[in-house]
Design an enzyme around this catalytic site. Sequence first.
Site, PDB file in Angstrom:
ATOM      1  N   ASP A  43       0.826  -1.217   0.000  1.00 20.92           N
ATOM      2  CA  ASP A  43       0.000   0.000   0.000  1.00 20.92           C
ATOM      3  C   ASP A  43       0.856   1.261   0.000  1.00 20.92           C
ATOM      4  O   ASP A  43       0.718   2.135   0.857  1.00 20.92           O
ATOM      5  CB  ASP A  43      -0.952  -0.023   1.192  1.00 20.92           C
ATOM      6  CG  ASP A  43      -1.960  -1.161   1.084  1.00 20.92           C
ATOM      7  OD1 ASP A  43      -3.006  -0.952   0.451  1.00 20.92           O
ATOM      8  OD2 ASP A  43      -1.685  -2.261   1.606  1.00 20.92           O
ATOM      9  N   HIS A  45       0.757   3.726  -2.191  1.00 18.77           N
ATOM     10  CA  HIS A  45      -0.151   4.847  -2.470  1.00 18.77           C
ATOM     11  C   HIS A  45       0.579   6.154  -2.774  1.00 18.77           C
ATOM     12  O   HIS A  45       0.268   7.210  -2.214  1.00 18.77           O
ATOM     13  CB  HIS A  45      -1.131   5.036  -1.312  1.00 18.77           C
ATOM     14  CG  HIS A  45      -2.176   3.963  -1.245  1.00 18.77           C
ATOM     15  ND1 HIS A  45      -3.073   3.732  -2.260  1.00 18.77           N
ATOM     16  CD2 HIS A  45      -2.445   3.031  -0.282  1.00 18.77           C
ATOM     17  CE1 HIS A  45      -3.856   2.722  -1.926  1.00 18.77           C
ATOM     18  NE2 HIS A  45      -3.491   2.269  -0.742  1.00 18.77           N
ATOM     19  N   ASP A  86      -1.143  -2.046  -4.434  1.00 17.41           N
ATOM     20  CA  ASP A  86      -1.677  -0.693  -4.278  1.00 17.41           C
ATOM     21  C   ASP A  86      -0.545   0.335  -4.280  1.00 17.41           C
ATOM     22  O   ASP A  86      -0.344   1.082  -3.317  1.00 17.41           O
ATOM     23  CB  ASP A  86      -2.520  -0.558  -3.009  1.00 17.41           C
ATOM     24  CG  ASP A  86      -4.007  -0.749  -3.290  1.00 17.41           C
ATOM     25  OD1 ASP A  86      -4.351  -1.179  -4.408  1.00 17.41           O
ATOM     26  OD2 ASP A  86      -4.823  -0.485  -2.389  1.00 17.41           O
ATOM     27  N   ASN A 118      -6.260  -3.478  -5.775  1.00 11.64           N
ATOM     28  CA  ASN A 118      -7.459  -2.919  -6.408  1.00 11.64           C
ATOM     29  C   ASN A 118      -7.211  -1.527  -6.977  1.00 11.64           C
ATOM     30  O   ASN A 118      -7.782  -1.146  -8.007  1.00 11.64           O
ATOM     31  CB  ASN A 118      -8.627  -2.884  -5.425  1.00 11.64           C
ATOM     32  CG  ASN A 118      -8.320  -2.112  -4.151  1.00 11.64           C
ATOM     33  OD1 ASN A 118      -7.535  -2.573  -3.328  1.00 11.64           O
ATOM     34  ND2 ASN A 118      -8.925  -0.954  -3.973  1.00 11.64           N
ATOM     35  N   HIS A 119      -6.305  -0.755  -6.358  1.00 10.02           N
ATOM     36  CA  HIS A 119      -6.061   0.603  -6.855  1.00 10.02           C
ATOM     37  C   HIS A 119      -5.172   0.619  -8.101  1.00 10.02           C
ATOM     38  O   HIS A 119      -4.999   1.690  -8.697  1.00 10.02           O
ATOM     39  CB  HIS A 119      -5.459   1.467  -5.756  1.00 10.02           C
ATOM     40  CG  HIS A 119      -6.484   1.920  -4.756  1.00 10.02           C
ATOM     41  ND1 HIS A 119      -7.413   2.880  -5.050  1.00 10.02           N
ATOM     42  CD2 HIS A 119      -6.739   1.518  -3.488  1.00 10.02           C
ATOM     43  CE1 HIS A 119      -8.200   3.065  -4.000  1.00 10.02           C
ATOM     44  NE2 HIS A 119      -7.811   2.247  -3.034  1.00 10.02           N
ATOM     45  N   ASP A 122      -7.334   1.989 -10.842  1.00 12.98           N
ATOM     46  CA  ASP A 122      -7.860   3.360 -10.808  1.00 12.98           C
ATOM     47  C   ASP A 122      -7.591   4.083 -12.113  1.00 12.98           C
ATOM     48  O   ASP A 122      -8.197   5.123 -12.385  1.00 12.98           O
ATOM     49  CB  ASP A 122      -7.224   4.145  -9.654  1.00 12.98           C
ATOM     50  CG  ASP A 122      -7.687   3.652  -8.296  1.00 12.98           C
ATOM     51  OD1 ASP A 122      -8.667   2.888  -8.245  1.00 12.98           O
ATOM     52  OD2 ASP A 122      -7.057   4.022  -7.295  1.00 12.98           O
ATOM     53  N   HIS A 217      -3.181  -9.049  -2.020  1.00 16.04           N
ATOM     54  CA  HIS A 217      -3.826  -7.776  -1.703  1.00 16.04           C
ATOM     55  C   HIS A 217      -5.265  -8.118  -1.349  1.00 16.04           C
ATOM     56  O   HIS A 217      -6.196  -7.882  -2.116  1.00 16.04           O
ATOM     57  CB  HIS A 217      -3.759  -6.801  -2.884  1.00 16.04           C
ATOM     58  CG  HIS A 217      -4.087  -5.401  -2.481  1.00 16.04           C
ATOM     59  ND1 HIS A 217      -3.171  -4.560  -1.898  1.00 16.04           N
ATOM     60  CD2 HIS A 217      -5.252  -4.701  -2.510  1.00 16.04           C
ATOM     61  CE1 HIS A 217      -3.739  -3.407  -1.611  1.00 16.04           C
ATOM     62  NE2 HIS A 217      -5.012  -3.469  -1.970  1.00 16.04           N
ATOM     63  N   HIS A 250      -3.634  -4.307   1.628  1.00 14.25           N
ATOM     64  CA  HIS A 250      -5.025  -3.906   1.453  1.00 14.25           C
ATOM     65  C   HIS A 250      -5.647  -3.312   2.717  1.00 14.25           C
ATOM     66  O   HIS A 250      -6.223  -2.230   2.663  1.00 14.25           O
ATOM     67  CB  HIS A 250      -5.881  -5.059   0.935  1.00 14.25           C
ATOM     68  CG  HIS A 250      -7.290  -4.657   0.563  1.00 14.25           C
ATOM     69  ND1 HIS A 250      -7.575  -3.586  -0.257  1.00 14.25           N
ATOM     70  CD2 HIS A 250      -8.508  -5.186   0.905  1.00 14.25           C
ATOM     71  CE1 HIS A 250      -8.892  -3.486  -0.417  1.00 14.25           C
ATOM     72  NE2 HIS A 250      -9.475  -4.426   0.300  1.00 14.25           N
ATOM     73  N   GLN A 252      -4.024  -2.343   5.339  1.00 14.61           N
ATOM     74  CA  GLN A 252      -3.100  -1.310   5.814  1.00 14.61           C
ATOM     75  C   GLN A 252      -2.925  -1.338   7.337  1.00 14.61           C
ATOM     76  O   GLN A 252      -3.024  -0.324   8.024  1.00 14.61           O
ATOM     77  CB  GLN A 252      -3.544   0.073   5.317  1.00 14.61           C
ATOM     78  CG  GLN A 252      -3.514   0.170   3.800  1.00 14.61           C
ATOM     79  CD  GLN A 252      -4.050   1.474   3.246  1.00 14.61           C
ATOM     80  OE1 GLN A 252      -4.880   1.492   2.346  1.00 14.61           O
ATOM     81  NE2 GLN A 252      -3.569   2.593   3.765  1.00 14.61           N
ATOM     82  N   ARG A 356     -13.245  29.597   8.049  1.00 14.71           N
ATOM     83  CA  ARG A 356     -13.300  28.952   9.356  1.00 14.71           C
ATOM     84  C   ARG A 356     -14.465  29.464  10.213  1.00 14.71           C
ATOM     85  O   ARG A 356     -15.185  28.669  10.849  1.00 14.71           O
ATOM     86  CB  ARG A 356     -11.967  29.195  10.076  1.00 14.71           C
ATOM     87  CG  ARG A 356     -11.904  28.670  11.503  1.00 14.71           C
ATOM     88  CD  ARG A 356     -10.642  29.181  12.199  1.00 14.71           C
ATOM     89  NE  ARG A 356     -10.566  28.720  13.566  1.00 14.71           N
ATOM     90  CZ  ARG A 356      -9.866  27.674  13.968  1.00 14.71           C
ATOM     91  NH1 ARG A 356      -9.182  26.967  13.095  1.00 14.71           N
ATOM     92  NH2 ARG A 356      -9.851  27.321  15.240  1.00 14.71           N
ATOM     93  N   ARG A 360     -17.571  26.429  10.514  1.00 15.23           N
ATOM     94  CA  ARG A 360     -17.646  25.748  11.811  1.00 15.23           C
ATOM     95  C   ARG A 360     -18.904  26.113  12.600  1.00 15.23           C
ATOM     96  O   ARG A 360     -19.090  25.625  13.722  1.00 15.23           O
ATOM     97  CB  ARG A 360     -16.403  26.067  12.650  1.00 15.23           C
ATOM     98  CG  ARG A 360     -15.121  25.535  12.025  1.00 15.23           C
ATOM     99  CD  ARG A 360     -13.938  25.677  12.940  1.00 15.23           C
ATOM    100  NE  ARG A 360     -12.719  25.170  12.302  1.00 15.23           N
ATOM    101  CZ  ARG A 360     -11.676  24.681  12.963  1.00 15.23           C
ATOM    102  NH1 ARG A 360     -11.694  24.631  14.273  1.00 15.23           N
ATOM    103  NH2 ARG A 360     -10.615  24.256  12.309  1.00 15.23           N
ATOM    104  N   ARG A 391     -10.372  23.886   5.108  1.00 18.88           N
ATOM    105  CA  ARG A 391      -9.397  24.884   5.546  1.00 18.88           C
ATOM    106  C   ARG A 391      -9.428  26.199   4.787  1.00 18.88           C
ATOM    107  O   ARG A 391      -8.675  27.119   5.122  1.00 18.88           O
ATOM    108  CB  ARG A 391      -7.992  24.288   5.438  1.00 18.88           C
ATOM    109  CG  ARG A 391      -7.825  22.932   6.108  1.00 18.88           C
ATOM    110  CD  ARG A 391      -8.179  22.939   7.559  1.00 18.88           C
ATOM    111  NE  ARG A 391      -7.183  23.631   8.367  1.00 18.88           N
ATOM    112  CZ  ARG A 391      -7.211  23.704   9.685  1.00 18.88           C
ATOM    113  NH1 ARG A 391      -8.218  23.164  10.362  1.00 18.88           N
ATOM    114  NH2 ARG A 391      -6.255  24.343  10.344  1.00 18.88           N
TER     115      ARG A 391
END
Length: 531
Positions: A43, A45, A86, A118-119, A122, A217, A250, A252, A356, A360, A391
């Site tokens: 993973d 990523h 991944d 699986n990724h 993508d 995975h 997978h 993680q 912000r 919020r 943010r």
Amino acid sequence: MKRWTVAPLSLLASSLILVGCASTGTQYVTDQEYRLTLLHTNDNHGRFWQNSRGEYGMSARMTLVERIRMEVEAQGGSVLMLSGGDINTGVPESDLLDAEPDFKGMTMLGYDAMAIGNHEFDNSREVLMKQAEWADFPFLSANIYLKGTNKTLFPAYQMFEVQGNRIAVVGFTTEDTQKIGNPEFISDLEFKTPIEVAEKLIPALNKKADLVIAVTHMGHYDDASFGGNAPGDVSLARAVSGIDVIVGGHSQVPLFKPDVQNNTLILQAHEWGKYVGRLDLVIKNGDITGYDYKLIPVNLKDRVKDDAGNSSYVLQEAEIAQDLGMLAMLSSYQKQGSAALGTVIGQSDGLFVGDRNIVRNSATNLGVLIAKAQMVKTKADVGIMNSGGIRADMEAGEITYKDVLTVQPFANILTYVDFSGQELTEYLTAAVNMAAGSGAFAQISGAEIRTVAGKITRMTVAGKAIDMNQSYRIAVNSFMASGGDGYPKISDHANFVNTGFVDADMLVEYIQNNSPLSVSDFEPDGSLERM
């Protein structure tokens, strides 16, 4: 440097026929002990580069791996390096370059094989095959078939001969890819059940090999409690005898010691190259007679406070220097990726509010946009976003990748869970009672909730009252799922799924698919009404 021979396999190999493997007899010396070290990650990523605190990254991993190789080979042993898959999808500097730096970095690191995650789907098939060319090691999966054929997309396994020991490395991919993958890129594929395939393949491999290692995975779930996920490594080990080691991915999770099931050692090294797993095996007469295991942190740091309450980050172990050759290779990609952040991904006709002081305290169109994007990506009924994770405003006009990262900079992972109606009611009740003015304040899409004096007087999903006997899917980020901002922890729920998709990437995809955005389409419209 590799110290073994490899039996070649064709790109499209039958998962049940041992292609390209000579049926040779035992080559090892009887009663002699051999030492094999398995190194592994999973993973990745997109994390080829270290983070802002100098943690992980392929340059430091290179130094660590080369150090281990020199140590093992000096003692007469050999090393195999495997990945649980991944490699794709995680940070824009990698995603915008189709993970080229990651695969070329893995090639420099000397990986010997990886499971298809699986990724890996993508992106288009063209990108996947390009990635296979960048890698000088095989992609493996025994259960991904081209529909209507007996051919696997990639080789089912790879044979290695290490000091006279014949080692079969076989790959398996979660069958959940069929439902969580992009249909556009997998419509011509069939993801068979790994256990069903393994029941036939593993006995055949054991006739040809001294050791069988599965690189998977599929996920590690304690005591095979996989909940709403497809069965994972524990289920595989229990169902199919004859697998000596499973190198997984997978889910993680960090396994700091092997999970031993049915005489199979199950390993997993968390995520992102934070750790390199090291399994030192002693092999005698084709059997594992001893082992030692450790997850080695790659410049990971713990947050500590001094007596005055000041926080700092302290290395868990001695710092690992960055390999200069790897650093030089990756630096150009990091610069390319950073420059690509200015790419325009869409446009809008008005201001999406993330200030912000507003977000919020009240529902905003940006909060609804993010929550709706979460719903679409996971096919959920309800999406919730904590306002502290938003943010900045997103201005009218052109929207760039950098704009999205400014709004969502934390790289949280998109998650979801399938709740009963009762569980959903309890979770939504907790969400709407998060204090206004705090980062926990809930931004909601898919549900309409009205409260009077803190008590819920109306709650609907898709315009209908919640049915306590029905199943509902709710999408939240990984921070919230783990209990962040005081939300109920759901990451240990039996039906919890970590999608692996970074929140900013998810939002980018939604904007690209729905641009131009009209702010009027994302007005809160009573999603949360407090009286």
